[in-house]
Design an enzyme around this catalytic site. Structure first.
Site, short mmCIF file in Angstrom:
data_model
loop_
_atom_site.label_atom_id
_atom_site.label_comp_id
_atom_site.label_asym_id
_atom_site.label_seq_id
_atom_site.Cartn_x
_atom_site.Cartn_y
_atom_site.Cartn_z
N CYS A 93 -12.70 26.59 31.43
CA CYS A 93 -12.27 25.28 30.94
C CYS A 93 -11.22 25.46 29.85
O CYS A 93 -11.45 26.20 28.89
CB CYS A 93 -13.49 24.53 30.40
SG CYS A 93 -13.04 22.96 29.65
N ASN B 251 -15.57 31.89 36.49
CA ASN B 251 -16.91 31.64 37.05
C ASN B 251 -17.41 32.91 37.74
O ASN B 251 -16.63 33.79 38.12
CB ASN B 251 -16.84 30.54 38.11
CG ASN B 251 -16.49 29.19 37.55
OD1 ASN B 251 -17.38 28.40 37.22
ND2 ASN B 251 -15.21 28.91 37.42
N HIS C 290 -24.46 26.68 37.18
CA HIS C 290 -23.00 26.94 37.10
C HIS C 290 -22.79 27.98 35.99
O HIS C 290 -22.90 27.67 34.81
CB HIS C 290 -22.32 25.61 36.79
CG HIS C 290 -20.83 25.63 36.60
ND1 HIS C 290 -19.97 24.97 37.45
CD2 HIS C 290 -20.04 26.19 35.65
CE1 HIS C 290 -18.73 25.12 37.04
NE2 HIS C 290 -18.74 25.85 35.94
N HIS D 170 -20.46 30.95 34.10
CA HIS D 170 -19.21 31.69 33.86
C HIS D 170 -19.61 33.12 33.47
O HIS D 170 -20.71 33.36 32.98
CB HIS D 170 -18.38 30.99 32.78
CG HIS D 170 -17.72 29.74 33.30
ND1 HIS D 170 -16.42 29.71 33.72
CD2 HIS D 170 -18.20 28.49 33.52
CE1 HIS D 170 -16.11 28.49 34.16
NE2 HIS D 170 -17.18 27.73 34.05
N ARG E 212 -10.84 23.93 41.87
CA ARG E 212 -10.82 23.09 40.67
C ARG E 212 -11.01 23.94 39.41
O ARG E 212 -10.06 24.23 38.70
CB ARG E 212 -11.92 22.00 40.80
CG ARG E 212 -11.81 20.86 39.80
CD ARG E 212 -12.37 21.17 38.44
NE ARG E 212 -13.76 21.61 38.46
CZ ARG E 212 -14.38 22.12 37.40
NH1 ARG E 212 -13.74 22.28 36.26
NH2 ARG E 212 -15.65 22.53 37.47
N ASP E 213 -12.22 24.41 39.15
CA ASP E 213 -12.48 25.22 37.95
C ASP E 213 -11.62 26.48 37.98
O ASP E 213 -11.06 26.90 36.95
CB ASP E 213 -13.98 25.58 37.90
CG ASP E 213 -14.48 25.92 36.51
OD1 ASP E 213 -13.68 26.39 35.69
OD2 ASP E 213 -15.68 25.74 36.24
P1 HMG Z 1 -6.93 10.49 26.21
O1 HMG Z 1 -5.59 10.99 25.81
O2 HMG Z 1 -7.92 10.20 25.16
O3 HMG Z 1 -6.91 9.24 27.18
O4 HMG Z 1 -7.52 11.56 27.23
P2 HMG Z 1 -6.01 8.00 27.35
O5 HMG Z 1 -6.87 6.99 27.98
O6 HMG Z 1 -5.30 7.70 26.07
O7 HMG Z 1 -4.94 8.51 28.43
C1 HMG Z 1 -3.87 9.39 28.13
C2 HMG Z 1 -2.93 9.41 29.32
O8 HMG Z 1 -3.60 9.97 30.45
C3 HMG Z 1 -2.51 8.01 29.78
O9 HMG Z 1 -1.22 8.16 30.35
C4 HMG Z 1 -3.50 7.67 30.84
O10 HMG Z 1 -3.02 6.74 31.76
C5 HMG Z 1 -3.68 9.01 31.51
P3 HMG Z 1 0.10 7.65 29.58
O11 HMG Z 1 -0.12 6.20 29.38
O12 HMG Z 1 0.12 8.43 28.26
O13 HMG Z 1 1.21 8.01 30.52
N1 HMG Z 1 -5.01 9.15 32.11
C6 HMG Z 1 -5.20 9.63 33.35
N2 HMG Z 1 -4.34 10.05 34.29
C7 HMG Z 1 -4.89 10.47 35.47
N3 HMG Z 1 -6.22 10.49 35.71
C8 HMG Z 1 -7.08 10.09 34.78
C9 HMG Z 1 -6.59 9.62 33.54
N4 HMG Z 1 -7.17 9.14 32.43
C10 HMG Z 1 -6.20 8.86 31.58
N5 HMG Z 1 -8.39 10.12 35.03
C11 HMG Z 1 -8.91 12.10 29.14
C12 HMG Z 1 -8.81 11.37 27.81
C13 HMG Z 1 -10.35 12.07 29.57
C14 HMG Z 1 -8.01 11.42 30.15
C15 HMG Z 1 -8.41 13.57 28.91
O14 HMG Z 1 -9.14 14.09 27.83
C16 HMG Z 1 -8.62 14.44 30.11
O15 HMG Z 1 -7.99 14.28 31.13
N6 HMG Z 1 -9.53 15.44 30.00
C17 HMG Z 1 -9.86 16.32 31.12
C18 HMG Z 1 -10.28 17.64 30.61
C19 HMG Z 1 -10.61 18.57 31.76
O16 HMG Z 1 -10.18 18.39 32.89
N7 HMG Z 1 -11.39 19.61 31.45
C20 HMG Z 1 -11.79 20.57 32.46
C21 HMG Z 1 -12.84 20.06 33.38
S1 HMG Z 1 -14.48 20.15 32.71
C22 HMG Z 1 -14.95 21.79 32.96
O17 HMG Z 1 -14.16 22.61 33.36
C23 HMG Z 1 -16.39 22.17 32.75
C24 HMG Z 1 -17.17 22.38 34.06
O18 HMG Z 1 -16.57 23.38 34.84
C25 HMG Z 1 -18.60 22.79 33.73
C26 HMG Z 1 -18.64 23.93 32.72
O19 HMG Z 1 -18.27 25.06 33.05
O20 HMG Z 1 -19.03 23.60 31.60
C27 HMG Z 1 -17.21 21.10 34.89
MG MG Z 2 -16.92 25.55 34.63
#
Ligand code: HMG
Ligand code: MG
Length: 294
Positions: A238, A247, A205, A207, A15-16
């Site tokens: 991210c 990481n 966690h 990085h 994932r990450d």
């Molecule tokens: P948005 O554009 O504000 O949301 O994004 P929306 O509700 O307007 O949706 C936009 C489109 O996405 C729509 O599709 C939704 O249906 C679809 P359209 O109508 O345009 O065809 N959609 C989805 N599709 C699949 N699965 C879903 C989903 N939700 C909406 N769950 C949203 C808001 C949260 C969706 C967007 O910002 C997003 O997906 N963000 C994810 C960011 C991400 O993955 N970041 C990395 C992970 S976090 C990380 O790495 C940190 C961590 O490792 C810890 C650390 O190191 O800090 C965990």
């Molecule tokens: Mg991370």
């Protein structure tokens, strides 16, 4: 030295590790990577994330990944919202991670919501998951530094973790998203969190952006942490955190712990095999220390 006999590794490579790579890794390769990590002895793993494919194209095959993996170890999927959780439940996932940044600016860039809006959205979702007996992990991003807001106050991390503990999560995975924490800060934060949370698992966690991740692992061990998120090959980052890199590598942490007589149940040869499966498909070189020697 205050050291545990055993440590649990939560593998986040699929994932990450992959989410930020510019090459779209073929789904069968991801499945092989996951399977080989399991063969290496990994018992808890973030398989993928149910996020918007427009935001994170690499994770668009989340459903196929989850459907292909059906054992009884803890297979975690990341979800930012109701839509993601509904997809996870539809796929019969039994462990879900939600993620929120302590920093409001980071949360806005990552999930398009303020931290408080995310909490309001997640509260009933977590209650629903707990009613269904699903394991819930809360990933707390930017717990030390934010690329946009700078140094994060420990009190703000504590408050956010307290909210999630009140919502009933099983685990807090507390993250140094951009690899800026130093061992003193890691020791202070994790000692404080362990004093506050007796009934919730606390995981670190890290990085490795500035090469301090292994030192931070050691400092966290001293604080009493026995759970670490790591990524095979040291992949990761991210896409919405400016300056985030990989990481801490699974093989580097396992090697260090092995040398110190701390048991993880993970075989280094197996992790090496997994790294060799993913190596030809990613855009960056493998940067773990262990990889240089082997
Ligand atoms: P948005 O554009 O504000 O949301 O994004 P929306 O509700 O307007 O949706 C936009 C489109 O996405 C729509 O599709 C939704 O249906 C679809 P359209 O109508 O345009 O065809 N959609 C989805 N599709 C699949 N699965 C879903 C989903 N939700 C909406 N769950 C949203 C808001 C949260 C969706 C967007 O910002 C997003 O997906 N963000 C994810 C960011 C991400 O993955 N970041 C990395 C992970 S976090 C990380 O790495 C940190 C961590 O490792 C810890 C650390 O190191 O800090 C965990
Ligand atoms: Mg991370």
């Amino acid at each position: 030295m205050n050291l545990p006999k055993e440590v649990t590794i939560i593998e986040v490579g699929p994932r990450d590790g992959l989410q930020n790579d510019q090459n779209l890794v073929p789904t069968p390769v991801k499945i092989q990577f996951i399977q080989s990590l399991k063969d290496a002895g990994i018992k808890e793993m973030e398989l993928t994330s149910f996020v918007s494919p427009k935001w994170v194209p690499q994770m668009q095959d989340a459903m196929e990944i989850v459907e292909a993996i059906s054992d009884h170890t803890r297979n975690i999927v990341l979800t930012p919202n109701r839509k993601g959780v509904d997809r996870a439940l539809e796929a019969n996932c039994r462990a879900v991670a939600v993620f929120v940044g302590v920093s409001n600016t980071f949360n806005q860039k990552n999930i398009n919501k303020s931290t408080e809006e995310s909490l309001q959205e997640l509260k009933p979702i977590i209650a629903d998951l707990k009613d269904k007996g699903v394991f819930v992990r809360a990933c707390i991003s930017t717990s030390f530094y934010c690329p946009y807001e700078g140094k994060i106050e420990m009190d703000d991390v504590l408050q956010l973790c307290t909210r999630f503990a009140q919502y009933g999560v099983d685990e807090l995975s507390v993250a140094d998203t951009i690899g800026m924490a130093n061992p003193k800060e890691a020791f202070q934060l994790f000692s404080t969190l362990l004093r506050h949370f007796n009934d919730t698992l606390v995981t670190a966690h890290f990085h490795d952006t500035r090469g301090m991740a292994l030192a931070n692992v050691l400092a966290s061990l001293q604080a009493g942490i026995t759970r670490f998120d790591t990524s095979a090959g040291g992949l990761g980052g991210c896409p919405f955190a400016k300056g985030a890199t990989g990481n801490v590598a699974t093989e580097d942490v396992v090697f260090m712990l092995n040398q110190m007589g701390i048991e993880t149940g993970i075989h280094l040869d197996g992790v090496k095999k997994a790294v060799n499966i993913i190596r030809p498909h990613i855009s960056k070189p493998i940067e773990s220390k262990y990889d240089r020697l082997n």
